[in-house]
Design a protein around this motif. Structure first.
Motif, PDB file in Angstrom:
ATOM      1  N   ALA A  32      11.792   5.572 -29.470  1.00  0.00           N
ATOM      2  CA  ALA A  32      13.225   5.695 -29.720  1.00  0.00           C
ATOM      3  C   ALA A  32      13.674   7.141 -29.609  1.00  0.00           C
ATOM      4  O   ALA A  32      14.720   7.452 -29.021  1.00  0.00           O
ATOM      5  CB  ALA A  32      13.567   5.144 -31.107  1.00  0.00           C
ATOM      6  N   ALA A  33      12.881   8.065 -30.168  1.00  0.00           N
ATOM      7  CA  ALA A  33      13.223   9.486 -30.093  1.00  0.00           C
ATOM      8  C   ALA A  33      13.087  10.015 -28.666  1.00  0.00           C
ATOM      9  O   ALA A  33      13.879  10.856 -28.221  1.00  0.00           O
ATOM     10  CB  ALA A  33      12.333  10.283 -31.043  1.00  0.00           C
ATOM     11  N   THR A  34      12.098   9.531 -27.941  1.00  0.00           N
ATOM     12  CA  THR A  34      11.925   9.947 -26.542  1.00  0.00           C
ATOM     13  C   THR A  34      13.149   9.565 -25.716  1.00  0.00           C
ATOM     14  O   THR A  34      13.668  10.379 -24.933  1.00  0.00           O
ATOM     15  CB  THR A  34      10.663   9.287 -25.952  1.00  0.00           C
ATOM     16  N   LEU A  35      13.619   8.338 -25.868  1.00  0.00           N
ATOM     17  CA  LEU A  35      14.804   7.910 -25.130  1.00  0.00           C
ATOM     18  C   LEU A  35      16.046   8.651 -25.614  1.00  0.00           C
ATOM     19  O   LEU A  35      16.935   8.991 -24.809  1.00  0.00           O
ATOM     20  CB  LEU A  35      14.983   6.401 -25.268  1.00  0.00           C
ATOM     21  N   ALA A  36      16.104   8.940 -26.915  1.00  0.00           N
ATOM     22  CA  ALA A  36      17.234   9.716 -27.443  1.00  0.00           C
ATOM     23  C   ALA A  36      17.258  11.122 -26.868  1.00  0.00           C
ATOM     24  O   ALA A  36      18.333  11.659 -26.565  1.00  0.00           O
ATOM     25  CB  ALA A  36      17.168   9.770 -28.966  1.00  0.00           C
ATOM     26  N   CYS A  37      16.094  11.732 -26.697  1.00  0.00           N
ATOM     27  CA  CYS A  37      16.086  13.103 -26.174  1.00  0.00           C
ATOM     28  C   CYS A  37      16.487  13.144 -24.706  1.00  0.00           C
ATOM     29  O   CYS A  37      16.907  14.192 -24.206  1.00  0.00           O
ATOM     30  CB  CYS A  37      14.743  13.787 -26.416  1.00  0.00           C
ATOM     31  N   CYS A  38      16.393  12.005 -24.014  1.00  0.00           N
ATOM     32  CA  CYS A  38      16.905  11.955 -22.638  1.00  0.00           C
ATOM     33  C   CYS A  38      18.425  12.069 -22.614  1.00  0.00           C
ATOM     34  O   CYS A  38      19.015  12.333 -21.562  1.00  0.00           O
ATOM     35  CB  CYS A  38      16.464  10.656 -21.966  1.00  0.00           C
ATOM     36  N   VAL A  39      19.053  11.870 -23.774  1.00  0.00           N
ATOM     37  CA  VAL A  39      20.494  12.041 -23.933  1.00  0.00           C
ATOM     38  C   VAL A  39      20.798  13.406 -24.537  1.00  0.00           C
ATOM     39  O   VAL A  39      21.584  14.192 -23.998  1.00  0.00           O
ATOM     40  CB  VAL A  39      21.084  10.936 -24.836  1.00  0.00           C
ATOM     41  N   SER A  40      20.158  13.698 -25.655  1.00  0.00           N
ATOM     42  CA  SER A  40      20.507  14.894 -26.426  1.00  0.00           C
ATOM     43  C   SER A  40      19.880  16.167 -25.881  1.00  0.00           C
ATOM     44  O   SER A  40      20.376  17.264 -26.156  1.00  0.00           O
ATOM     45  CB  SER A  40      20.081  14.702 -27.881  1.00  0.00           C
ATOM     46  N   GLU A  41      18.796  16.047 -25.117  1.00  0.00           N
ATOM     47  CA  GLU A  41      18.088  17.228 -24.613  1.00  0.00           C
ATOM     48  C   GLU A  41      17.983  17.201 -23.094  1.00  0.00           C
ATOM     49  O   GLU A  41      16.961  17.565 -22.519  1.00  0.00           O
ATOM     50  CB  GLU A  41      16.700  17.316 -25.252  1.00  0.00           C
ATOM     51  N   SER A  42      19.058  16.798 -22.442  1.00  0.00           N
ATOM     52  CA  SER A  42      19.009  16.647 -20.987  1.00  0.00           C
ATOM     53  C   SER A  42      18.899  17.976 -20.258  1.00  0.00           C
ATOM     54  O   SER A  42      18.613  18.000 -19.061  1.00  0.00           O
ATOM     55  CB  SER A  42      20.245  15.886 -20.494  1.00  0.00           C
ATOM     56  N   VAL A  43      19.141  19.085 -20.938  1.00  0.00           N
ATOM     57  CA  VAL A  43      18.859  20.399 -20.348  1.00  0.00           C
ATOM     58  C   VAL A  43      17.362  20.530 -20.085  1.00  0.00           C
ATOM     59  O   VAL A  43      16.932  21.287 -19.211  1.00  0.00           O
ATOM     60  CB  VAL A  43      19.349  21.528 -21.280  1.00  0.00           C
ATOM     61  N   LEU A  44      16.572  19.775 -20.840  1.00  0.00           N
ATOM     62  CA  LEU A  44      15.125  19.922 -20.814  1.00  0.00           C
ATOM     63  C   LEU A  44      14.392  18.742 -20.193  1.00  0.00           C
ATOM     64  O   LEU A  44      13.260  18.900 -19.727  1.00  0.00           O
ATOM     65  CB  LEU A  44      14.603  20.114 -22.249  1.00  0.00           C
ATOM     66  N   THR A  45      14.986  17.544 -20.198  1.00  0.00           N
ATOM     67  CA  THR A  45      14.242  16.375 -19.750  1.00  0.00           C
ATOM     68  C   THR A  45      15.192  15.238 -19.415  1.00  0.00           C
ATOM     69  O   THR A  45      16.411  15.404 -19.434  1.00  0.00           O
ATOM     70  CB  THR A  45      13.233  15.945 -20.831  1.00  0.00           C
ATOM     71  N   GLY A  46      14.648  14.041 -19.140  1.00  0.00           N
ATOM     72  CA  GLY A  46      15.495  12.905 -18.822  1.00  0.00           C
ATOM     73  C   GLY A  46      14.701  11.695 -18.387  1.00  0.00           C
ATOM     74  O   GLY A  46      13.479  11.756 -18.175  1.00  0.00           O
ATOM     75  N   LEU A  47      15.413  10.571 -18.233  1.00  0.00           N
ATOM     76  CA  LEU A  47      14.787   9.329 -17.794  1.00  0.00           C
ATOM     77  C   LEU A  47      14.165   9.451 -16.409  1.00  0.00           C
ATOM     78  O   LEU A  47      13.253   8.702 -16.064  1.00  0.00           O
ATOM     79  CB  LEU A  47      15.824   8.203 -17.772  1.00  0.00           C
ATOM     80  N   GLY A  48      14.657  10.387 -15.612  1.00  0.00           N
ATOM     81  CA  GLY A  48      14.159  10.549 -14.247  1.00  0.00           C
ATOM     82  C   GLY A  48      12.930  11.411 -14.144  1.00  0.00           C
ATOM     83  O   GLY A  48      12.527  11.789 -13.038  1.00  0.00           O
ATOM     84  N   GLY A  49      12.285  11.736 -15.277  1.00  0.00           N
ATOM     85  CA  GLY A  49      11.098  12.587 -15.277  1.00  0.00           C
ATOM     86  C   GLY A  49       9.832  11.818 -15.595  1.00  0.00           C
ATOM     87  O   GLY A  49       9.725  10.614 -15.353  1.00  0.00           O
ATOM     88  N   GLY A  50       8.851  12.544 -16.139  1.00  0.00           N
ATOM     89  CA  GLY A  50       7.567  11.935 -16.482  1.00  0.00           C
ATOM     90  C   GLY A  50       6.974  12.615 -17.694  1.00  0.00           C
ATOM     91  O   GLY A  50       7.500  13.626 -18.176  1.00  0.00           O
ATOM     92  N   GLY A  51       5.863  12.082 -18.202  1.00  0.00           N
ATOM     93  CA  GLY A  51       5.284  12.690 -19.387  1.00  0.00           C
ATOM     94  C   GLY A  51       3.942  12.115 -19.767  1.00  0.00           C
ATOM     95  O   GLY A  51       3.286  11.400 -18.989  1.00  0.00           O
ATOM     96  N   PHE A  52       3.548  12.418 -21.003  1.00  0.00           N
ATOM     97  CA  PHE A  52       2.257  12.006 -21.546  1.00  0.00           C
ATOM     98  C   PHE A  52       2.426  11.646 -23.014  1.00  0.00           C
ATOM     99  O   PHE A  52       3.305  12.172 -23.693  1.00  0.00           O
ATOM    100  CB  PHE A  52       1.215  13.122 -21.422  1.00  0.00           C
ATOM    101  N   ALA A  53       1.567  10.766 -23.512  1.00  0.00           N
ATOM    102  CA  ALA A  53       1.571  10.402 -24.923  1.00  0.00           C
ATOM    103  C   ALA A  53       0.147  10.449 -25.454  1.00  0.00           C
ATOM    104  O   ALA A  53      -0.802  10.048 -24.764  1.00  0.00           O
ATOM    105  CB  ALA A  53       2.159   9.009 -25.126  1.00  0.00           C
ATOM    106  N   THR A  54       0.014  10.921 -26.690  1.00  0.00           N
ATOM    107  CA  THR A  54      -1.258  10.857 -27.410  1.00  0.00           C
ATOM    108  C   THR A  54      -1.022  10.082 -28.697  1.00  0.00           C
ATOM    109  O   THR A  54      -0.093  10.397 -29.452  1.00  0.00           O
ATOM    110  CB  THR A  54      -1.793  12.267 -27.718  1.00  0.00           C
ATOM    111  N   TYR A  55      -1.848   9.069 -28.937  1.00  0.00           N
ATOM    112  CA  TYR A  55      -1.649   8.174 -30.078  1.00  0.00           C
ATOM    113  C   TYR A  55      -2.913   8.127 -30.928  1.00  0.00           C
ATOM    114  O   TYR A  55      -4.026   7.990 -30.410  1.00  0.00           O
ATOM    115  CB  TYR A  55      -1.319   6.758 -29.594  1.00  0.00           C
ATOM    116  N   TYR A  56      -2.722   8.251 -32.257  1.00  0.00           N
ATOM    117  CA  TYR A  56      -3.825   8.123 -33.198  1.00  0.00           C
ATOM    118  C   TYR A  56      -3.676   6.818 -33.959  1.00  0.00           C
ATOM    119  O   TYR A  56      -2.648   6.584 -34.611  1.00  0.00           O
ATOM    120  CB  TYR A  56      -3.857   9.296 -34.174  1.00  0.00           C
TER     121      TYR A  56
END
Length: 461
Positions: A32-56
């Motif tokens: 939810a926060a990842t998708l939110a940051c595609c709105v609130s932090e679009s200077v830095l990222t977006g749905l049109g990019g890519g990434g990585f996740a680490t889960y414990y």
């Protein structure tokens, strides 16, 4: 270990916290926060990019790494990409050259990655997890002053085409406190909520992406999108002061850098410790900017999910009517390691981390933005928390230095400048705390914190 969220924007962190409060898992809140940051932090990222996740996984005491970074297009075999458009940006006074335009667009992975994290470890319905980002997109968010400074550096990649209306309305670049609003982005997110990632890889958004990119000379085609898959990665580890640091193997060698630190780091005199850290950082140093952000989440069961995602510098290519900016990964020179074949996954310096104590229990979940400074920012933070024992807020806020070859770029207030100079480094002294030095967000036993360098915050449940 407290439950909490740390992210690069107050709105991003609040979305994650609300999902935790609604009974969501660390994965639900992180998505939810990842998708939110595609709105609130679009200077830095977006749905049109890519990434990585680490889960414990707290029950199994296992660490998992997922790769949803961008892939090289060209599987359709019917297009030769045209030329890219060169641009230059300044960060920390350093000029950096990039290439943007349709030919710089690689296959995006964020929609698929978000769905994969949720599918494996989420508890709440998918639509419930996407809904907060839709609401943010409908209303817009306030641009923090720290991100406005980043915008001043990278705007040449953001204002071509539809980006001018978003970031420079009326001819004036957005400033801190202004409303950041993307017309149509709520529609793209609604399609993601209703159709899942298929909308972006085989559906209506996929078709529009191919049309827009190919109209401008890019190579991305239907087979590239339809064939995209999220990948499992081996979780690498390195010891530090009785803890184990887990993360993927990244282009900038964060895990090997930690492993190269002296075993008795805590007992070294401060000057000797600084020289050891500088030497480890120099061994693998690279220098790029990139647009990146990070989300770190821990839930009440002790599970952790850390997601780092990037748009590159941004291609300047927007999907009409959807407020969606596409990545520029093929224009990021240092990510092009050797000849890249169509379908090949690209390299990245992103490295979301989890830290376990000697009993295998979670001690810290952390990640950072900042391209080549990701490694620098995280290693400084790890030492501050695990070796020096300071709280997460102070650990992230402490001044840092970043090594490029024989030059040490030193943030204002860093106390051991003489030790670096005495070791032969040329000193580039900053006169202020700067977004150049990355942006860590972390949740640990001592709390949650975002990086003040880019307006980040940490919130506890």
């Amino acid at each position: 270990m407290p439950a909490g969220v740390a992210a690069g924007h107050p709105a991003t962190a609040e979305v994650g916290l609300r999902i935790l409060a609604a009974g969501g898992s660390a994965a639900d809140a992180a998505v939810a926060a990842t998708l939110a940051c595609c709105v609130s932090e679009s200077v830095l990222t977006g749905l049109g990019g890519g990434g990585f996740a680490t889960y414990y996984d707290a029950t199994q005491r296992t660490v998992h790494c997922l790769d949803f970074f961008c892939s090289v297009p060209g599987l359709d075999g019917d297009r030769v990409p045209g030329p890219m458009r060169p641009i230059e940006v300044l960060l920390g006074g350093l000029p950096m050259n990039y290439s943007i335009g349709e030919a710089s667009v690689a296959v995006p992975g964020v929609p698929a990655g978000a769905a994969a994290v949720h599918g494996r470890w989420g508890r709440l319905p998918w639509a419930r997890v996407v809904e907060p980002a839709i609401n943010l997109a409908r209303c817009g968010v306030v641009l923090p002053a720290a991100q406005a400074l980043t915008l001043m550096s990278v705007f040449p990649a953001l204002v071509p085409g539809a980006g001018a209306e978003i970031y420079r309305p009326g001819g004036r670049l957005l400033a801190g406190g202004d409303l950041l609003y993307h017309p149509g982005l709520d529609q793209a997110l609604t399609m993601l909520a209703e159709q899942g990632p298929d909308a972006f890889y085989t559906g209506e958004i996929a078709k529009l992406t191919v049309e827009v990119v190919r109209a401008g000379g890019g190579a991305l085609g239907p087979a590239d999108l339809a064939g995209y898959r999220v990948r499992d990665l081996e979780a690498r580890r390195a010891p530090l002061h009785g803890y184990q640091i887990f993360g993927r193997h990244d282009l900038n060698n964060l895990i090997p850098t930690v492993a190269a630190l002296p075993a008795g780091l805590a007992g070294l005199p401060r000057g000797e410790r600084v020289r050891a850290l500088a030497g480890a950082l120099r061994e693998y140093g690279h220098q790029r900017i990139g647009d990146t952000t990070n989300v770190s989440v821990v839930d009440g069961d002790g599970n952790a999910c850390v997601v780092t995602l990037s748009l590159g510098i941004g291609s300047g290519v927007w999907l009409p009517g959807l407020g969606l900016h596409l990545n520029s990964m093929l224009g990021e020179g240092e990510l092009l390691t050797g000849a890249l074949a169509p379908g090949q996954r690209m390299s990245s310096m992103m490295c979301p981390l989890v830290v376990l104590d000697g009993d295998g229990e979670l001690a810290l979940a952390a990640g950072s933005a900042g391209a080549s400074r990701i490694r620098t920012a995280l290693v400084h933070t790890l030492i501050n928390v695990l070796v020096d024992g300071v709280g997460v807020n102070e650990a992230i806020a402490r001044p840092r230095f970043h090594v490029i070859g024989d030059v040490a770029h030193v943030e204002a207030g860093y106390p051991e400048v003489d030790a670096l100079a005495g070791a032969g480094y040329e000193i580039n002294q900053f006169d202020q705390v700067s977004h150049f030095f990355g942006a860590v967000s972390a949740v640990g036993r001592a709390g949650a914190a975002g990086d003040p360098r880019r307006g980040g915050v940490g919130l506890l449940l």
